[in-house]
Structure formats: structure tokens, C-alpha cells
Motif scaffolding. Structure first.
Motif: not given
Length: 145
Positions: A35-38, A59-62, A94-95, A132-134
Motif C-alpha cells: 500500500x505504500x512506497x516507504x 519514489x518514497x511516499x512515507x 512527507x509524513x 502517503x504523499x507523491x
């Protein structure tokens, strides 16, 4: 990697296996989970704006930073690392989850607000919500050093 070149007495001052064969990577890595790219960050990488921005560009969303702060005992280094995590969250929008084995740990929102925090020296599980931020900020897009 540099720890292995330090004198033996430095290794004896720590209560963790400092310098026991770990080496740095040569590029940022993103964990592509269901569910996420960490973006995993290790130890002091939270203080490196260029490392964090490079992870976001991958590509990190978190962002998640894991740190072994046991060898700093009851010092304020954990608070300082949370403060730098606040800056990295703002810069990259980002978080940011900062997790330390001995505390303190924190969840920081993309605007830099510490929304949850665990104390130093307390055995506790820190839970909370993250998003999650893109999108790239100008900082994350162009921060190269």
C-alpha cells in the motif's frame, strides 16, 4: 563504515556492536510495499537533507527512520534527531516516522507538526495515522548537494 577505523576504546564505550561489519549503500532505496512506497532511513540519515531528498526522488511516499540511540544513554540526541526529522518532513512534504529503540520516537506530519510522541526510556508502542504523499516540493526535486 567509518566506525571500523575508530580506536578500540571507542567501541568499548558503546553498549551496541558499533562497526560490526555494516557498510553504507551506494544509492537510496525505496521499499515498494503493498500500500505504500516507504523510504527507509537508518540512524543519522535524518540529519542529511540530501539523503532524504534523494530517497523522495526515488519514489518514497512515507519516510521512516530507525535509530539505535541506546549508546547515547539519557542524552538529548533523540530530541535533536526528532527536530531534524521535522525539518525533513517540511522540506519534502512527507509524513516522517522516527523510531528509536530507547525513545524518543515520533510521528511528524508533512507540515512539521509532531502528532504523536513516545518518551525517552519508556517501553511503549507508538501508533498513529500517516498519509502517503507523491508530489515533489522544489526542495525535494532540486536538493542535490
Amino acid at each position: 563504515e567509518a566506525v571500523r577505523y575508530m580506536p578500540e576504546w571507542v567501541h568499548r564505550l558503546t553498549n551496541t556492536p558499533a562497526g560490526s561489519g555494516f557498510t553504507s549503500g551506494n544509492a537510496p532505496v525505496v521499499l515498494n510495499l503493498t500500500k505504500a512506497k516507504v523510504g527507509p532511513l537508518i540512524c543519522f540519515e535524518t540529519i542529511s537533507p540530501e539523503e532524504v531528498a534523494a530517497t523522495v526522488r526515488e519514489g518514497a511516499e512515507l519516510l521512516v527512520n530507525l535509530s539505535d540511540l541506546a549508546w547515547f544513554h539519557d542524552s538529548m540526541i533523540g530530541e535533536q534527531m526528532i527536530a531534524t526529522s521535522v525539518m525533513r518532513a517540511i522540506e519534502n512534504r512527507r509524513y516522517f516516522v522516527f523510531a528509536a529503540n530507547t525513545g524518543p520516537s515520533a510521528i511528524v506530519d508533512p507540515r512539521g507538526k509532531v502528532v504523536k510522541k513516545a518518551s525517552l526510556g519508556q517501553a511503549e508502542v507508538l501508533t498513529g495515522n500517516v498519509g502517503l504523499m507523491k508530489e515533489f516540493t522544489p526542495f525535494s526535486r532540486w536538493m542535490l548537494f
